[in-house]
Design a protein around this motif. Structure first.
Motif, PDB file in Angstrom:
ATOM      1  N   LEU A 375      -5.122   6.375  10.241  1.00  0.00           N
ATOM      2  CA  LEU A 375      -4.484   5.144   9.444  1.00  0.00           C
ATOM      3  C   LEU A 375      -4.050   4.639   9.723  1.00  0.00           C
ATOM      4  CD1 LEU A 375      -0.797   7.525  12.675  1.00  0.00           C
ATOM      5  CD2 LEU A 375      -0.788   7.774   9.786  1.00  0.00           C
ATOM      6  N   GLN A 379       1.087   1.599  10.436  1.00  0.00           N
ATOM      7  CA  GLN A 379       1.570   2.550  10.725  1.00  0.00           C
ATOM      8  C   GLN A 379       1.775   2.707  12.239  1.00  0.00           C
ATOM      9  OE1 GLN A 379       0.930   6.010   8.150  1.00  0.00           O
ATOM     10  NE2 GLN A 379       1.274   4.840   6.159  1.00  0.00           N
ATOM     11  N   ALA A 443      -7.185   3.763   6.267  1.00  0.00           N
ATOM     12  CA  ALA A 443      -6.959   3.896   7.931  1.00  0.00           C
ATOM     13  C   ALA A 443      -7.860   3.705   8.650  1.00  0.00           C
ATOM     14  CB  ALA A 443      -6.488   5.862   7.869  1.00  0.00           C
TER      15      ALA A 443
END
Length: 508
Positions: A375, A379, A443
């Motif tokens: 991620l 987030q 990410a």
């Protein structure tokens, strides 16, 4: 022939730009895997007549550069009780000649004249200095070979590749080549002449075969020589990283060096030496060496990536402008400095806490690492509140620390931009901001920033996992606004060390 090889790592200042110049604040510096090497070899010259009056030849070569050979003669002046260094070539290299002059005089004072001369063994010295490819931009070398700017291309290049240019014209990548040169040369000469045998041996430094006393002497001598060669007393974090590797650094008080720094240094007009004073000042026992170096490193699973940005900034000019602004706006600057100082220290503390958690709760740490690798950081906070696997103790504490690392560095970046805006200095130029923000969308990217004083020279990312590394490199390769070339640099393990000459000198 007897050969000694010492190496030192380069540096990346992750946090502490500008603040590290002030003793009240600390800088988080990471030792780079790119290393600089100095090989000192005893050789028997054809002409031995000069040995009668304690005169010895020294040849220094830097094979990676054109016209990079310096010839010196070291001779004893009995009336002054010092060794004189004479240059036999017109091309100067102050970093080399200052180390040679002061180190040989300190060695003679420490070992005694008779022992010092005996260590030369009626021979001269050949010194080779060379650095890993990452110290210098390889974009032109890749272009010549028709290769793209990728890590795979860089890995295909021969080690210690010639730069194809002179030392004065080479494009450096900001890893601190002068500090690593000075440090590795001091360490190699100290070792070659048996300086360590004069020291009271203390327990070995963590991760090093060299004693605490020896490393402290190398540090102090390298700081002195590097300051003199630069013409100023800098923060010293680059030399400290070259000696000790990654750590949280607080600079020494410059007053310790001021009494022994000559107003100028040239081989045609050598400074008068007070050797007892030089020795006592550079001794680790001198109270003036009040710097601190707290152990610090990237937590397990965190990986450093660095890129060369082909634009360029003049760091001394940027620093002088920021410091001038700080002087004329003391109240605003103090608030900013204090806030950044707390954040920088907090980041280092979080690294230490995560490292401890990785050892105490290995499985929980790995679960958090695996989750956040998938991620982008924006987030992370939400997933901490919604992902069941992150709700169980001790995973929850570990996960929250991951989130705090990312948010702390994001705030550091914002404050550095504020500093740049207020001082009218491009610490994080808008073009860099756009690239860094794009990297932060990938990410597993924990941090993205400009190292040290900032500007256009380089960027770094701290990432989790190989997949993140590949995506970041894709961003760099596809970026059109600037020419961004990855480096092979990762975090180094340890600082200055002695090397096996057979492994390092093969083909050099």
């Amino acid at each position: 022939m007897h050969t000694t090889v010492a190496s030192s790592p380069g540096k990346v200042l992750l946090a502490g730009g500008y603040l590290v110049l002030d003793q009240h604040y600390q800088g988080l510096v990471v030792g780079a895997s790119a290393r600089f090497y100095c090989a000192v070899t005893t050789f028997k010259p054809d002409d031995k007549t000069h040995f009668a009056d304690n005169t010895f030849p020294i040849v220094v070569q830097s094979p990676q550069f054109e016209s990079a050979e310096w010839a010196y003669t070291l001779s004893y002046l009995p009336e002054l009780k010092i060794w004189k260094l004479s240059e036999n070539t017109a091309l100067r290299n102050p970093f080399v000649e200052i180390v040679l002059f002061y180190t040989f005089n300190l060695l003679e004072y420490t070992l005694g004249h008779e022992m010092f001369v005996q260590r030369w063994n009626n021979a001269g010295l050949k010194i080779k200095v060379f650095g890993d490819n990452d110290f210098y931009s390889q974009q032109e070398r890749l272009s010549e070979r028709g290769l793209p700017n990728t890590t795979q291309s860089l890995q295909s290049l021969p080690r210690f590749l010639p730069t194809g240019t002179t030392l004065s014209k080479v494009h450096k990548t900001g890893l601190g080549s002068s500090a690593t040169l000075v440090t590795s040369l001091v360490a190699a000469l100290f070792t070659h002449f048996g300086f360590s045998q004069t020291l009271t041996r203390q327990p070995e430094a963590t991760g090093s075969s060299l004693s605490v006393d020896f490393l402290a002497w190398v540090h102090n001598m390298a700081q002195f020589c590097h300051c003199l060669a630069q013409g100023k007393i800098g923060s010293g974090f680059d030399v400290s990283a070259a000696v000790y590797g990654s750590h949280l650094y607080r600079r020494f008080n410059p007053a310790v060096l001021e009494p022994i720094l000559p107003s100028e240094f040239t081989l045609t007009k050598l400074p008068t030496l007070d050797l007892p004073h030089l020795h006592s000042t550079l001794s680790p026992d001198h109270a003036g060496w009040d710097h601190t170096k707290q152990p610090a490193a990237l937590p397990p699973g965190f990986r450093l990536m660095l890129a060369d940005v082909d634009a360029g900034s003049h760091t001394p000019s940027m620093v002088s402008k920021v410091l001038a602004w700080r002087k004329t706006h003391p109240s605003a600057a103090q608030q900013l400095w204090d806030a950044l100082g707390n954040l920088n220290h907090g980041l280092a503390s979080l690294f230490q806490e995560l490292t401890q958690e990785a050892h105490l709760h290995k499985d929980a740490y790995q679960q958090a690492l695996d989750q956040f690798t998938q991620l982008p950081t924006h987030q992370w906070a939400n997933v901490c509140n919604t992902e069941p696997t992150l709700q169980d103790s001790p995973i929850v504490d570990i996960a929250q620390r991951f989130v705090k690392v990312a948010s702390t560095f994001a705030t550091i970046r914002q404050y550095l931009r504020d500093m740049g805006d207020q001082s009218h200095v491009p610490i994080e130029p808008i073009r860099q901001t756009e690239l860094l923000d794009r990297c932060m969308q990938v990410a597993g990217v924990v941090m993205a920033g400009v190292p040290g004083a900032g500007g256009y020279d380089a960027i770094f990312c701290v990432i989790l996992g190989d997949a993140s590394a590949k995506q970041v490199e894709s961003v760099w390769n596809e970026w059109k606004d600037m020419n961004v070339s990855p480096l092979l640099v990762e975090e180094s393990k340890g600082g200055v060390r002695l090397e096996d000459p057979d492994q390092i000198l093969t083909g050099n």
